[in-house]
Design a protein around this motif. Sequence first.
Motif, PDB file in Angstrom:
ATOM      1  N   MET A   1       0.824  -1.215   0.000  1.00 54.08           N
ATOM      2  CA  MET A   1       0.000   0.000   0.000  1.00 54.08           C
ATOM      3  C   MET A   1       0.856   1.263   0.000  1.00 54.08           C
ATOM      4  SD  MET A   1      -3.154  -0.739  -0.247  1.00 54.08           S
ATOM      5  CE  MET A   1      -3.943   0.767   0.311  1.00 54.08           C
ATOM      6  N   ALA A   2       2.018   1.181   0.725  1.00 56.68           N
ATOM      7  CA  ALA A   2       2.904   2.342   0.791  1.00 56.68           C
ATOM      8  C   ALA A   2       3.426   2.690  -0.599  1.00 56.68           C
ATOM      9  CB  ALA A   2       4.056   2.076   1.745  1.00 56.68           C
ATOM     10  N   ASN A   3       3.800   1.640  -1.377  1.00 55.29           N
ATOM     11  CA  ASN A   3       4.295   1.888  -2.730  1.00 55.29           C
ATOM     12  C   ASN A   3       3.216   2.486  -3.621  1.00 55.29           C
ATOM     13  OD1 ASN A   3       6.819   0.898  -2.096  1.00 55.29           O
ATOM     14  ND2 ASN A   3       6.338  -1.199  -2.729  1.00 55.29           N
ATOM     15  N   LEU A   4       1.971   1.996  -3.440  1.00 59.52           N
ATOM     16  CA  LEU A   4       0.864   2.530  -4.226  1.00 59.52           C
ATOM     17  C   LEU A   4       0.618   3.997  -3.880  1.00 59.52           C
ATOM     18  CD1 LEU A   4      -1.495   2.201  -6.182  1.00 59.52           C
ATOM     19  CD2 LEU A   4      -2.874   1.347  -4.260  1.00 59.52           C
ATOM     20  N   SER A   5       0.643   4.317  -2.602  1.00 61.45           N
ATOM     21  CA  SER A   5       0.429   5.701  -2.175  1.00 61.45           C
ATOM     22  C   SER A   5       1.522   6.606  -2.721  1.00 61.45           C
ATOM     23  CB  SER A   5       0.395   5.781  -0.641  1.00 61.45           C
ATOM     24  OG  SER A   5      -0.657   5.001  -0.119  1.00 61.45           O
ATOM     25  N   THR A   6       2.760   6.125  -2.698  1.00 65.02           N
ATOM     26  CA  THR A   6       3.868   6.919  -3.229  1.00 65.02           C
ATOM     27  C   THR A   6       3.716   7.156  -4.720  1.00 65.02           C
ATOM     28  OG1 THR A   6       5.356   6.001  -1.545  1.00 65.02           O
ATOM     29  CG2 THR A   6       6.370   7.026  -3.477  1.00 65.02           C
ATOM     30  N   ALA A   7       3.350   6.088  -5.442  1.00 66.33           N
ATOM     31  CA  ALA A   7       3.169   6.210  -6.889  1.00 66.33           C
ATOM     32  C   ALA A   7       2.040   7.179  -7.231  1.00 66.33           C
ATOM     33  CB  ALA A   7       2.894   4.836  -7.504  1.00 66.33           C
ATOM     34  N   LEU A   8       0.911   7.071  -6.508  1.00 70.08           N
ATOM     35  CA  LEU A   8      -0.216   7.977  -6.753  1.00 70.08           C
ATOM     36  C   LEU A   8       0.161   9.420  -6.420  1.00 70.08           C
ATOM     37  CD1 LEU A   8      -3.217   5.862  -5.390  1.00 70.08           C
ATOM     38  CD2 LEU A   8      -2.675   6.376  -7.777  1.00 70.08           C
ATOM     39  N   GLY A   9       0.894   9.592  -5.345  1.00 70.99           N
ATOM     40  CA  GLY A   9       1.312  10.940  -4.962  1.00 70.99           C
ATOM     41  C   GLY A   9       2.236  11.563  -5.987  1.00 70.99           C
ATOM     42  N   ILE A  10       3.215  10.784  -6.457  1.00 72.70           N
ATOM     43  CA  ILE A  10       4.129  11.295  -7.481  1.00 72.70           C
ATOM     44  C   ILE A  10       3.369  11.611  -8.765  1.00 72.70           C
ATOM     45  CG2 ILE A  10       6.076  10.686  -8.968  1.00 72.70           C
ATOM     46  CD1 ILE A  10       7.211   9.062  -6.651  1.00 72.70           C
ATOM     47  N   GLY A  11       2.449  10.704  -9.144  1.00 77.16           N
ATOM     48  CA  GLY A  11       1.661  10.932 -10.355  1.00 77.16           C
ATOM     49  C   GLY A  11       0.821  12.192 -10.262  1.00 77.16           C
ATOM     50  N   ALA A  12       0.200  12.415  -9.095  1.00 80.00           N
ATOM     51  CA  ALA A  12      -0.626  13.615  -8.909  1.00 80.00           C
ATOM     52  C   ALA A  12       0.228  14.882  -8.964  1.00 80.00           C
ATOM     53  CB  ALA A  12      -1.374  13.534  -7.579  1.00 80.00           C
ATOM     54  N   LEU A  13       1.403  14.850  -8.337  1.00 84.12           N
ATOM     55  CA  LEU A  13       2.290  16.016  -8.356  1.00 84.12           C
ATOM     56  C   LEU A  13       2.776  16.320  -9.764  1.00 84.12           C
ATOM     57  CD1 LEU A  13       4.426  15.449  -5.109  1.00 84.12           C
ATOM     58  CD2 LEU A  13       2.706  17.217  -5.505  1.00 84.12           C
ATOM     59  N   VAL A  14       3.133  15.273 -10.507  1.00 85.06           N
ATOM     60  CA  VAL A  14       3.567  15.464 -11.899  1.00 85.06           C
ATOM     61  C   VAL A  14       2.444  16.057 -12.733  1.00 85.06           C
ATOM     62  CG1 VAL A  14       4.267  14.268 -14.002  1.00 85.06           C
ATOM     63  CG2 VAL A  14       5.344  13.683 -11.828  1.00 85.06           C
ATOM     64  N   LEU A  15       1.223  15.564 -12.528  1.00 91.72           N
ATOM     65  CA  LEU A  15       0.080  16.072 -13.286  1.00 91.72           C
ATOM     66  C   LEU A  15      -0.186  17.539 -12.959  1.00 91.72           C
ATOM     67  CD1 LEU A  15      -2.184  15.437 -15.269  1.00 91.72           C
ATOM     68  CD2 LEU A  15      -3.582  14.663 -13.348  1.00 91.72           C
ATOM     69  N   LEU A  16      -0.152  17.884 -11.666  1.00 83.77           N
ATOM     70  CA  LEU A  16      -0.369  19.280 -11.273  1.00 83.77           C
ATOM     71  C   LEU A  16       0.738  20.182 -11.818  1.00 83.77           C
ATOM     72  CD1 LEU A  16      -1.555  18.809  -7.575  1.00 83.77           C
ATOM     73  CD2 LEU A  16      -2.939  19.564  -9.520  1.00 83.77           C
ATOM     74  N   LEU A  17       1.969  19.705 -11.752  1.00 87.99           N
ATOM     75  CA  LEU A  17       3.090  20.479 -12.289  1.00 87.99           C
ATOM     76  C   LEU A  17       2.934  20.677 -13.791  1.00 87.99           C
ATOM     77  CD1 LEU A  17       5.838  21.818 -11.769  1.00 87.99           C
ATOM     78  CD2 LEU A  17       6.908  19.591 -12.102  1.00 87.99           C
ATOM     79  N   SER A  18       2.437  19.659 -14.480  1.00 87.99           N
ATOM     80  CA  SER A  18       2.236  19.757 -15.925  1.00 87.99           C
ATOM     81  C   SER A  18       1.128  20.741 -16.268  1.00 87.99           C
ATOM     82  CB  SER A  18       1.919  18.376 -16.509  1.00 87.99           C
ATOM     83  OG  SER A  18       2.963  17.466 -16.251  1.00 87.99           O
ATOM     84  N   VAL A  19       0.073  20.771 -15.450  1.00 89.35           N
ATOM     85  CA  VAL A  19      -1.017  21.723 -15.677  1.00 89.35           C
ATOM     86  C   VAL A  19      -0.512  23.153 -15.510  1.00 89.35           C
ATOM     87  CG1 VAL A  19      -3.223  22.548 -14.792  1.00 89.35           C
ATOM     88  CG2 VAL A  19      -2.832  20.095 -15.051  1.00 89.35           C
ATOM     89  N   VAL A  20       0.299  23.387 -14.466  1.00 89.03           N
ATOM     90  CA  VAL A  20       0.886  24.708 -14.263  1.00 89.03           C
ATOM     91  C   VAL A  20       1.816  25.057 -15.427  1.00 89.03           C
ATOM     92  CG1 VAL A  20       2.389  26.085 -12.775  1.00 89.03           C
ATOM     93  CG2 VAL A  20       0.688  24.550 -11.762  1.00 89.03           C
ATOM     94  N   ALA A  21       2.466  24.031 -15.986  1.00 86.07           N
ATOM     95  CA  ALA A  21       3.386  24.253 -17.095  1.00 86.07           C
ATOM     96  C   ALA A  21       2.671  24.781 -18.337  1.00 86.07           C
ATOM     97  CB  ALA A  21       4.123  22.956 -17.435  1.00 86.07           C
TER      98      ALA A  21
END
Length: 494
Positions: A1-21
Motif C-alpha cells: 500500500m505504501a508503494n501505491l500511495s507513493t506512486a499515486l502521490g508522485i503521479g498527482a504532483l507530476v500532473l499538477l506540475l504539468s497543468v501549471v506548465a
Amino acid sequence: MANLSTALGIGALVLLLSVVAVRLSVRLGLPSLLLYLGIGLLIGEGGFGIRFDNAELTQSLGIAALVLILAEGGLTTRWSNVKRSLGLGITLSTVAVLVSIAVTGEALHLLLGLDWRTALLWGAVLSSTDAAAVFSVLRGVGVSKRLVGALELESGLNDAPVFIAVVLLVAADPVGWTTPLLVVYELGAGAAVGAIVGWLGAMGLRRAALPATGLYPVATVAMCVLAYAAGDILHASGLLATYVTGLVLGNSRLPHRSDTLSFAEGLGWLAQIGLFVLLGLFASPQRLLSALVPALVAGAVLLLLARPLSVFLSVTPFRVKWREQVFLSWSGLRGAVPIVLALIPLTNGVPGAQHLVDVVFVLVVVLTLVQGGTLPLIARWLGLVKGSTDAQEIEVDSAPLDTLGAELIQVKVQTGSKLHGVYLSELRLPTGASISLIVRDDAGFTPTPTTRLQEEDQLLVVATETARDATERRIRAVDRAGRFAKWKGESGTD
C-alpha cells in the motif's frame, strides 16, 4: 500500500506540475510538450533517478494515448471548417507522406551512410505530423479556416499510413506486389469502420435517455476507442477509424455536446501530459548527446527539403498560393508520434533502433523549438493572419427530456452574433419549439414575442424531437445572416 500511495502521490504532483506548465508555456511562447518532456527527463534516471526502460510498455501506452488524442481531435474538429479542405488534407496525409519518406530516405542514405531499408525506416518515422502539436498550436495562430482545416485533417489522418509504412519496413518479409493493395484495404476499411461506428454511436446516443449527464461524454469517448479496437481486429487502420469516428460523432449534434467536448478535451490533455512525460522518462540523457549531429542532419533534410517538396507536389493540383505553401511546409509540426513510431522497430529488435529513438527524441525537441516557436511569426510575415472581427460560433447544446418526447436546447448568443437585436417574433422557430427562458445579466425571465435578443443572452428552448433539428438550423441561420436569413439563402446546415 505504501508503494501505491507513493506512486499515486508522485503521479498527482507530476500532473499538477504539468497543468501549471501549460500557463508557463503560454507566457514563454513555447509549446507545452517541451515542458512535459523536460519534466520526464527531470524525474528520470538523469534527474531524480527513476529508471524506466520498458520499450514495449512505453509503446503500448503511447498508442493508447494517441488513440485518445485522435479521438479528441476528431470530436473537436468542425466539419464546416474542414470540408473545403478535404481533398487537400487527404492528399497531404497520403501523397505528401510517400514523397517525404522517399526524399528523406534518399538524403539520409547519402548523408549518413544508412542502408536503404534503415534510411527509409527513418524517413517513415519522421514523416508523420503530430495531432497533439497541431491541434494545440495551430488553432491559436489566426490563419484561414482552409489552411487550419487542411493541416488538422493531415495530422489526424496521416498517422495511419505512416504507421503502416513503419510496420511494413520493420517486417522481415520483402515488400511485394500485394503491398499497395494491403495498404489501400487497411486505410479504406479503417475509414469505413470509423464512419459506421460513428453513425451508429450518434444514432444510439441521440435516442438514449441515460440517467446522468456525465455518462454521455464517457459513452462518446468509448465509441472512439471501440472503433480503434474494431479496426485492429479487422486488420484495418485502427488509428484512422478512431479519428473518423470522432469526426462523425463530433458533428452529429449529440446530447450534451458541450459537456462531451469538455470531457474529451480534458482526456486529450491528460493523454498528452502522460505521453510526453513518459517519453521524457524513457529517454536517457547520456545517449542523447551522441544523437545530436544525426538529429540536426535529419531535421535539416526534413525541414528544408522533404517537407517543402512533398507539400509542393501534393498541393499543385489545388492551386494553392505560394505563401500558403510556405506556411503549410513550416507547419509540419512533430511531437510524440514519431517517438512512439520509433519504438516499433525497437520492440521488434531491429538493429540500430535505440539510436533511432534517441535521434527522433532530439529532433522533436529541435523542430518544436524552431517551428512551434516561430509559426505565429511566419504566419504574420506571410500576411496570412486574419483579423479578429469574425464572430464566434454560436453555442448550442441539447439534452433529451426522457419520456416527454422533447429536448431542451441551450443557446448562448456570442459577441458579434446577428441574433443581437432580433425580436422573438422575428426568430420564427418551427412548430413544436418555443423559448421558455432567457438569462441576461445573471437574471432569468420569461420572454414575450416583443423581447429583443442581446449579445451574451442564454436561451432555453424546448422542442419536440421532430422539431429539434429544424430549430437548431433556424437558430444557426439567424446567427449567421440575421432576421432575413432565409432570403439570403442561409439554411444553417453547416
